[in-house]
Design a protein around this motif. Structure first.
Motif, PDB file in Angstrom:
ATOM      1  N   ALA A 161      14.898   2.311  36.387  1.00 56.89           N
ATOM      2  CA  ALA A 161      16.198   1.956  35.843  1.00 56.89           C
ATOM      3  C   ALA A 161      16.677   2.970  34.811  1.00 56.89           C
ATOM      4  O   ALA A 161      17.870   3.295  34.755  1.00 56.89           O
ATOM      5  CB  ALA A 161      16.138   0.556  35.229  1.00 56.89           C
TER       6      ALA A 161
ATOM      7  N   TYR B 129      21.747   4.648  45.879  1.00 57.64           N
ATOM      8  CA  TYR B 129      21.552   4.198  44.500  1.00 57.64           C
ATOM      9  C   TYR B 129      20.235   3.423  44.371  1.00 57.64           C
ATOM     10  O   TYR B 129      19.504   3.573  43.386  1.00 57.64           O
ATOM     11  CB  TYR B 129      22.733   3.343  44.044  1.00 57.64           C
ATOM     12  CG  TYR B 129      22.857   3.231  42.538  1.00 57.64           C
ATOM     13  CD1 TYR B 129      23.779   3.999  41.830  1.00 57.64           C
ATOM     14  CD2 TYR B 129      22.050   2.346  41.805  1.00 57.64           C
ATOM     15  CE1 TYR B 129      23.895   3.905  40.448  1.00 57.64           C
ATOM     16  CE2 TYR B 129      22.154   2.248  40.435  1.00 57.64           C
ATOM     17  CZ  TYR B 129      23.073   3.025  39.760  1.00 57.64           C
ATOM     18  OH  TYR B 129      23.173   2.931  38.386  1.00 57.64           O
ATOM     19  N   HIS B 130      19.927   2.626  45.382  1.00 51.26           N
ATOM     20  CA  HIS B 130      18.684   1.843  45.324  1.00 51.26           C
ATOM     21  C   HIS B 130      17.457   2.746  45.278  1.00 51.26           C
ATOM     22  O   HIS B 130      16.437   2.378  44.686  1.00 51.26           O
ATOM     23  CB  HIS B 130      18.601   0.887  46.519  1.00 51.26           C
ATOM     24  CG  HIS B 130      18.318   1.575  47.819  1.00 51.26           C
ATOM     25  ND1 HIS B 130      19.311   2.037  48.664  1.00 51.26           N
ATOM     26  CD2 HIS B 130      17.138   1.902  48.427  1.00 51.26           C
ATOM     27  CE1 HIS B 130      18.763   2.595  49.725  1.00 51.26           C
ATOM     28  NE2 HIS B 130      17.453   2.541  49.616  1.00 51.26           N
TER      29      HIS B 130
ATOM     30  N   GLU C 220      25.218  -1.114  35.318  1.00 51.03           N
ATOM     31  CA  GLU C 220      24.705   0.188  34.897  1.00 51.03           C
ATOM     32  C   GLU C 220      25.811   1.244  34.844  1.00 51.03           C
ATOM     33  O   GLU C 220      25.875   2.032  33.896  1.00 51.03           O
ATOM     34  CB  GLU C 220      23.592   0.641  35.841  1.00 51.03           C
ATOM     35  CG  GLU C 220      22.307  -0.146  35.702  1.00 51.03           C
ATOM     36  CD  GLU C 220      21.091   0.706  35.976  1.00 51.03           C
ATOM     37  OE1 GLU C 220      21.220   1.687  36.724  1.00 51.03           O
ATOM     38  OE2 GLU C 220      20.024   0.387  35.432  1.00 51.03           O
TER      39      GLU C 220
ATOM     40  N   SER D 143      16.080   6.195  34.689  1.00 53.16           N
ATOM     41  CA  SER D 143      16.588   7.389  35.371  1.00 53.16           C
ATOM     42  C   SER D 143      17.950   7.123  36.001  1.00 53.16           C
ATOM     43  O   SER D 143      18.834   7.992  35.986  1.00 53.16           O
ATOM     44  CB  SER D 143      15.595   7.846  36.445  1.00 53.16           C
ATOM     45  OG  SER D 143      14.410   8.347  35.853  1.00 53.16           O
ATOM     46  N   ALA D 144      18.141   5.933  36.557  1.00 48.39           N
ATOM     47  CA  ALA D 144      19.439   5.596  37.143  1.00 48.39           C
ATOM     48  C   ALA D 144      20.528   5.590  36.066  1.00 48.39           C
ATOM     49  O   ALA D 144      21.645   6.086  36.292  1.00 48.39           O
ATOM     50  CB  ALA D 144      19.365   4.244  37.836  1.00 48.39           C
ATOM     51  N   GLN D 145      20.204   5.059  34.905  1.00 51.98           N
ATOM     52  CA  GLN D 145      21.189   5.041  33.821  1.00 51.98           C
ATOM     53  C   GLN D 145      21.510   6.451  33.337  1.00 51.98           C
ATOM     54  O   GLN D 145      22.672   6.783  33.081  1.00 51.98           O
ATOM     55  CB  GLN D 145      20.655   4.193  32.667  1.00 51.98           C
ATOM     56  CG  GLN D 145      20.600   2.706  33.000  1.00 51.98           C
ATOM     57  CD  GLN D 145      19.855   1.900  31.940  1.00 51.98           C
ATOM     58  OE1 GLN D 145      19.164   2.451  31.092  1.00 51.98           O
ATOM     59  NE2 GLN D 145      20.000   0.579  32.006  1.00 51.98           N
TER      60      GLN D 145
ATOM     61  N   VAL E  77      17.227   5.776  43.824  1.00 50.25           N
ATOM     62  CA  VAL E  77      17.062   6.281  42.455  1.00 50.25           C
ATOM     63  C   VAL E  77      16.512   5.177  41.563  1.00 50.25           C
ATOM     64  O   VAL E  77      15.543   5.364  40.819  1.00 50.25           O
ATOM     65  CB  VAL E  77      18.398   6.809  41.906  1.00 50.25           C
ATOM     66  CG1 VAL E  77      18.241   7.237  40.449  1.00 50.25           C
ATOM     67  CG2 VAL E  77      18.901   7.969  42.752  1.00 50.25           C
ATOM     68  N   TYR E  78      17.104   4.000  41.663  1.00 46.84           N
ATOM     69  CA  TYR E  78      16.687   2.884  40.830  1.00 46.84           C
ATOM     70  C   TYR E  78      15.253   2.444  41.150  1.00 46.84           C
ATOM     71  O   TYR E  78      14.443   2.228  40.247  1.00 46.84           O
ATOM     72  CB  TYR E  78      17.648   1.711  41.015  1.00 46.84           C
ATOM     73  CG  TYR E  78      17.403   0.572  40.060  1.00 46.84           C
ATOM     74  CD1 TYR E  78      18.075   0.502  38.850  1.00 46.84           C
ATOM     75  CD2 TYR E  78      16.507  -0.456  40.373  1.00 46.84           C
ATOM     76  CE1 TYR E  78      17.857  -0.544  37.965  1.00 46.84           C
ATOM     77  CE2 TYR E  78      16.279  -1.503  39.504  1.00 46.84           C
ATOM     78  CZ  TYR E  78      16.961  -1.543  38.296  1.00 46.84           C
ATOM     79  OH  TYR E  78      16.730  -2.576  37.419  1.00 46.84           O
TER      80      TYR E  78
ATOM     81  N   MET F 183      21.274   9.139  35.135  1.00 44.02           N
ATOM     82  CA  MET F 183      22.067   9.745  36.210  1.00 44.02           C
ATOM     83  C   MET F 183      23.531   9.358  36.071  1.00 44.02           C
ATOM     84  O   MET F 183      24.424  10.210  36.167  1.00 44.02           O
ATOM     85  CB  MET F 183      21.539   9.282  37.571  1.00 44.02           C
ATOM     86  CG  MET F 183      22.397   9.740  38.757  1.00 44.02           C
ATOM     87  SD  MET F 183      21.919   8.956  40.327  1.00 44.02           S
ATOM     88  CE  MET F 183      22.565   7.287  40.091  1.00 44.02           C
ATOM     89  N   ASP F 184      23.796   8.082  35.825  1.00 40.98           N
ATOM     90  CA  ASP F 184      25.180   7.620  35.689  1.00 40.98           C
ATOM     91  C   ASP F 184      25.886   8.328  34.543  1.00 40.98           C
ATOM     92  O   ASP F 184      27.056   8.726  34.661  1.00 40.98           O
ATOM     93  CB  ASP F 184      25.210   6.107  35.457  1.00 40.98           C
ATOM     94  CG  ASP F 184      24.719   5.316  36.659  1.00 40.98           C
ATOM     95  OD1 ASP F 184      24.786   5.847  37.782  1.00 40.98           O
ATOM     96  OD2 ASP F 184      24.270   4.173  36.462  1.00 40.98           O
TER      97      ASP F 184
ATOM     98  N   ILE G 167      24.286  -2.583  39.943  1.00 42.88           N
ATOM     99  CA  ILE G 167      24.993  -1.296  40.002  1.00 42.88           C
ATOM    100  C   ILE G 167      26.191  -1.318  39.061  1.00 42.88           C
ATOM    101  O   ILE G 167      26.401  -0.394  38.262  1.00 42.88           O
ATOM    102  CB  ILE G 167      25.484  -0.988  41.435  1.00 42.88           C
ATOM    103  CG1 ILE G 167      24.324  -0.924  42.414  1.00 42.88           C
ATOM    104  CG2 ILE G 167      26.267   0.332  41.461  1.00 42.88           C
ATOM    105  CD1 ILE G 167      24.765  -0.784  43.861  1.00 42.88           C
TER     106      ILE G 167
END
Length: 266
Positions: A165, A156-157, A215, A167-169, A159-160, A171-172, A212
């Motif tokens: 941030a 996860y780190h 998000e 893109s991580a959101q 991607v973030y 992705m979620d 984590i």
């Protein structure tokens, strides 16, 4: 004349059998539950390479699998599977009626060109015929079937920190859509201190668990449980995870999120 008194004789002691109460009784061992038996069988599968089995204890594989609840027939995505350590275990657990997708974000292939090698190799290995490699934009995460579990370990780190941030959101939210109602999202990662939460994903390859949780919850998930099986209070969160002083022993958070199932109508 008085007769001499006959000497009293003592009965000869006879050997006696120990009483039943004195014999230590061994309680019968309870058979493992079907879920635990399936995990044990998956870990003992001879198709796993010796390099994998040698890491099982350190990685607490059996405890993590029990926590995740992956079972026979499940459809599982191993997001950014690395060498395929967990992909192989999942393959053995879900069996021929399930499937495991080794998912690689296309955005990271330029930086890590060998990232897709392991899932591609497994997909053509007859021993792991229920696996396939999927290369997809991480912000549009998807596979060809609804998923029971999405799992990502120590990623996860990345991607973030690498993609940002936003893109991580995204992705979620995409993972939320890819999961069946009631499906689970397992996130394992190296812990960062809140004091350096903004820089740790890129400088230390760590992430603040609170970040984590926020998000993933913002994407619609509920936090169902946390496991302490990989926690290490001796890790002060200041070293890069590749530092020889801490590598393989980092403090890690293990989170189980669930996609809420629709409420049944009365």
């Amino acid at each position: 004349m008085a007769h001499a008194q006959k000497a009293a004789t003592q009965p000869t002691p006879q050997p006696t059998s120990p009483s039943k109460a004195a014999v230590p009784q061994t309680a019968p061992q309870a058979a493992p539950s079907p879920a635990i038996a399936a995990i044990q069988a998956a870990l003992a599968n001879p198709d796993r390479p010796a390099a994998d089995t040698a890491r099982d204890a350190q990685r607490h594989a059996s405890e993590l699998l029990a926590f995740a609840g992956i079972k026979q027939g499940d459809y599982v995505a191993d997001l950014m599977p690395g060498s395929g350590y967990f992909t192989r275990i999942f393959s053995n657990i879900v069996g021929p009626n399930g499937h495991v997708y080794g998912v690689v974000p296309v955005e990271l292939l330029a930086r890590y060109p060998k990232m897709a090698d392991s899932p591609k190799a497994l997909s053509i290995n007859p021993a792991f015929a229920n696996t396939s490699a999927v290369i997809t934009p991480i912000i549009d995460f998807s596979v060809d079937k609804p998923l029971d579990v999405v799992w990502t370990s120590q990623n996860y780190h990345d991607v973030y920190g690498t993609l940002g941030a936003d893109s991580a959101q995204r992705m979620d939210r995409a993972i939320f859509q890819a999961l069946k109602p009631g499906g689970t999202f397992i996130v394992i990662d190296h812990v960062a201190s809140p004091a350096n939460a903004s820089t740790a994903p890129t400088t230390l390859h760590r992430i603040d668990p609170a970040l984590i949780i926020k998000e993933v919850q913002d994407a619609g998930f509920t936090l169902e449980a946390q496991s302490d099986v990989l926690r290490n209070p001796a890790d002060n969160h200041t070293l890069k995870v590749f530092d020889p002083a801490i590598r393989g022993q980092t403090d890690q958070v293990v989170l189980k999120f669930r996609k809420p199932a629709p409420k049944k109508s009365a």
